[in-house]
Design a protein around this motif. Sequence first.
Motif, PDB file in Angstrom:
ATOM      1  N   ALA A 161      36.302  40.439  46.850  1.00 42.61           N
ATOM      2  CA  ALA A 161      35.669  39.435  45.986  1.00 42.61           C
ATOM      3  C   ALA A 161      34.192  39.258  46.350  1.00 42.61           C
ATOM      4  CB  ALA A 161      36.416  38.105  46.098  1.00 42.61           C
ATOM      5  N   VAL A 162      33.916  39.181  47.655  1.00 44.76           N
ATOM      6  CA  VAL A 162      32.523  39.005  48.100  1.00 44.76           C
ATOM      7  C   VAL A 162      31.669  40.206  47.675  1.00 44.76           C
ATOM      8  CG1 VAL A 162      31.009  38.822  50.118  1.00 44.76           C
ATOM      9  CG2 VAL A 162      33.140  37.512  50.029  1.00 44.76           C
ATOM     10  N   VAL A 163      32.206  41.419  47.918  1.00 44.55           N
ATOM     11  CA  VAL A 163      31.459  42.636  47.548  1.00 44.55           C
ATOM     12  C   VAL A 163      31.247  42.680  46.028  1.00 44.55           C
ATOM     13  CG1 VAL A 163      31.527  45.163  47.506  1.00 44.55           C
ATOM     14  CG2 VAL A 163      32.226  43.929  49.576  1.00 44.55           C
ATOM     15  N   SER A 164      32.295  42.350  45.260  1.00 50.59           N
ATOM     16  CA  SER A 164      32.174  42.348  43.785  1.00 50.59           C
ATOM     17  C   SER A 164      31.053  41.411  43.356  1.00 50.59           C
ATOM     18  CB  SER A 164      33.463  41.871  43.106  1.00 50.59           C
ATOM     19  OG  SER A 164      34.555  42.558  43.598  1.00 50.59           O
ATOM     20  N   PHE A 165      31.034  40.206  43.962  1.00 49.67           N
ATOM     21  CA  PHE A 165      30.003  39.241  43.573  1.00 49.67           C
ATOM     22  C   PHE A 165      28.612  39.795  43.866  1.00 49.67           C
ATOM     23  CE2 PHE A 165      27.027  35.911  44.854  1.00 49.67           C
ATOM     24  CZ  PHE A 165      26.875  35.282  43.623  1.00 49.67           C
ATOM     25  N   LEU A 166      28.436  40.401  45.069  1.00 46.12           N
ATOM     26  CA  LEU A 166      27.114  40.923  45.436  1.00 46.12           C
ATOM     27  C   LEU A 166      26.686  42.023  44.464  1.00 46.12           C
ATOM     28  CD1 LEU A 166      27.432  40.953  49.331  1.00 46.12           C
ATOM     29  CD2 LEU A 166      26.103  39.391  47.892  1.00 46.12           C
ATOM     30  N   ILE A 167      27.651  42.907  44.102  1.00 42.49           N
ATOM     31  CA  ILE A 167      27.316  43.991  43.159  1.00 42.49           C
ATOM     32  C   ILE A 167      26.952  43.410  41.792  1.00 42.49           C
ATOM     33  CG2 ILE A 167      28.240  45.970  41.903  1.00 42.49           C
ATOM     34  CD1 ILE A 167      29.955  46.569  44.393  1.00 42.49           C
ATOM     35  N   ILE A 168      27.773  42.460  41.296  1.00 39.32           N
ATOM     36  CA  ILE A 168      27.524  41.873  39.975  1.00 39.32           C
ATOM     37  C   ILE A 168      26.191  41.130  39.962  1.00 39.32           C
ATOM     38  CG2 ILE A 168      28.333  40.098  38.354  1.00 39.32           C
ATOM     39  CD1 ILE A 168      31.197  40.962  39.107  1.00 39.32           C
ATOM     40  N   HIS A 169      25.893  40.428  41.071  1.00 36.85           N
ATOM     41  CA  HIS A 169      24.642  39.680  41.133  1.00 36.85           C
ATOM     42  C   HIS A 169      23.435  40.629  41.143  1.00 36.85           C
ATOM     43  CE1 HIS A 169      22.115  36.270  41.755  1.00 36.85           C
ATOM     44  NE2 HIS A 169      21.552  36.828  42.810  1.00 36.85           N
TER      45      HIS A 169
ATOM     46  N   GLY B 111      43.480  43.235  40.408  1.00 38.84           N
ATOM     47  CA  GLY B 111      42.108  43.622  40.733  1.00 38.84           C
ATOM     48  C   GLY B 111      41.102  42.996  39.783  1.00 38.84           C
ATOM     49  N   ILE B 112      41.473  42.977  38.507  1.00 41.38           N
ATOM     50  CA  ILE B 112      40.580  42.396  37.497  1.00 41.38           C
ATOM     51  C   ILE B 112      40.308  40.926  37.793  1.00 41.38           C
ATOM     52  CG2 ILE B 112      40.487  41.695  35.065  1.00 41.38           C
ATOM     53  CD1 ILE B 112      41.777  44.402  34.383  1.00 41.38           C
ATOM     54  N   ARG B 113      41.342  40.212  38.260  1.00 48.73           N
ATOM     55  CA  ARG B 113      41.182  38.782  38.569  1.00 48.73           C
ATOM     56  C   ARG B 113      40.084  38.564  39.620  1.00 48.73           C
ATOM     57  NH1 ARG B 113      47.286  38.059  39.019  1.00 48.73           N
ATOM     58  NH2 ARG B 113      47.619  38.700  36.865  1.00 48.73           N
ATOM     59  N   ILE B 114      40.029  39.484  40.605  1.00 45.75           N
ATOM     60  CA  ILE B 114      38.979  39.371  41.635  1.00 45.75           C
ATOM     61  C   ILE B 114      37.600  39.466  40.983  1.00 45.75           C
ATOM     62  CG2 ILE B 114      37.986  40.501  43.674  1.00 45.75           C
ATOM     63  CD1 ILE B 114      40.833  41.391  44.396  1.00 45.75           C
ATOM     64  N   VAL B 115      37.464  40.430  40.059  1.00 43.59           N
ATOM     65  CA  VAL B 115      36.181  40.613  39.372  1.00 43.59           C
ATOM     66  C   VAL B 115      35.860  39.404  38.487  1.00 43.59           C
ATOM     67  CG1 VAL B 115      34.971  42.015  37.665  1.00 43.59           C
ATOM     68  CG2 VAL B 115      36.292  43.122  39.465  1.00 43.59           C
ATOM     69  N   VAL B 116      36.882  38.839  37.834  1.00 42.34           N
ATOM     70  CA  VAL B 116      36.670  37.664  36.978  1.00 42.34           C
ATOM     71  C   VAL B 116      36.091  36.509  37.805  1.00 42.34           C
ATOM     72  CG1 VAL B 116      37.847  35.845  35.676  1.00 42.34           C
ATOM     73  CG2 VAL B 116      38.339  38.246  35.185  1.00 42.34           C
ATOM     74  N   VAL B 117      36.647  36.308  39.004  1.00 42.28           N
ATOM     75  CA  VAL B 117      36.129  35.258  39.887  1.00 42.28           C
ATOM     76  C   VAL B 117      34.658  35.508  40.197  1.00 42.28           C
ATOM     77  CG1 VAL B 117      36.246  34.370  42.237  1.00 42.28           C
ATOM     78  CG2 VAL B 117      38.343  34.669  40.924  1.00 42.28           C
ATOM     79  N   ALA B 118      34.336  36.778  40.518  1.00 45.08           N
ATOM     80  CA  ALA B 118      32.946  37.123  40.839  1.00 45.08           C
ATOM     81  C   ALA B 118      32.045  36.909  39.621  1.00 45.08           C
ATOM     82  CB  ALA B 118      32.870  38.574  41.319  1.00 45.08           C
ATOM     83  N   LEU B 119      32.539  37.247  38.432  1.00 39.68           N
ATOM     84  CA  LEU B 119      31.755  37.056  37.204  1.00 39.68           C
ATOM     85  C   LEU B 119      31.485  35.574  36.953  1.00 39.68           C
ATOM     86  CD1 LEU B 119      33.416  39.617  34.748  1.00 39.68           C
ATOM     87  CD2 LEU B 119      31.030  39.623  35.461  1.00 39.68           C
TER      88      LEU B 119
END
Lengths: 198, 174
Positions: free
Chosen positions: B142-150, A134-142
Amino acid sequence: MKVYTNIVVFKLINSGIVQKMISGLDLFWTFFKIGLFTFGGGAAMLPLLRAEVVEKRQWASDEELLDYYSIGQCTPGIIAINTATFIGYKMRGYWGAVLTTFGVVMPSVIVITLIAALLQNYMQHPAVAAAFAGIRIVVVALILEAVVELWKKGIRNRFGAAVFVVSLVLLAGFGLGPVWVVLLAAVGGVIYLRSLRK
Amino acid sequence: MIYLVLFGEFFKIGLLAIGGGLVTIPFLMELTDRYDWFSKSQLADMIAVSESTPGPIGVNMATYAGFNAAGISGGIAATFGLVLPSLIIIILISKYVMKYQSCLAFQNILFGVRPAVLALILYTGYILVGLAVTDVLTGAAAVVSFLIIHRFNKVHPIIFIMAGAVLGILLEMR
């Protein structure tokens, strides 16, 4: 005899050697604390750096700190280390620079070594493995967020956009390593700026 | 001698990674192609740990990578290699060059490097997507995470990373 040793101790303290050792330790310890209590480095370090170095110890003025910081940003290396080295060198020359640099780095080395050793043993555990998936998904988003933020600062003109596209093609299409991409971009930028001035 | 190789590779990274800790990531990614020190998915874990622990991210990554390659001494060798170029360059600047002049000289070099670094990080992100996104559900996450982080980009990454751990465990339980 007792009087004699007292005199020796007194002379030793006043000779400067002990004082130098104490101020050296102070440099190391201050930057050790800054390394230990900063999460993320770079900009995150500035408030604590200011409190310790400018306000508490008066090793540098606000203007000097900002100078160091902006030069640290445009020279090679990690910004946090560059700033530490500047202040260490200003205070005590070569050894000061070495002491502050090692001070700011030491907490990372200790903490990361402990965590890495710990994780090595628990990585096989199903819950830990799932958590890191799960953390890896967040790392990609970061990382993508970092690209978006850097885009605003990094690409301001057509030349920048061209370098960006060419770099991507060299990386993904031709499998060129990052070292060569950076060197080529540096040379390309310098040549472009020269041609503008003519 | 693995310690010397580690030292040399990280010296190079310290010299070329201009502009902060994240810039070291593409160089570490390239190391996975040439050495079997750590895998690409281990690199993603290293990024997460380095962002959640004290200290500059670049230094944390170097220690972690060196530790994975060759234990405690490996971590020290890699960190020392990363730090040394900074130490040398900053001492030289302090000693010989006027402050603002040094920045101008480097600014010309940085003119082309900044957009290239952006490409490097984006490409690394693309490779990591392939590792993290395995099906439709993780892709949507991943898409949702990016939108939240952004949307909440002032919030410290550590919060998102902890949320990611919870997300991973929830995805595993489905």
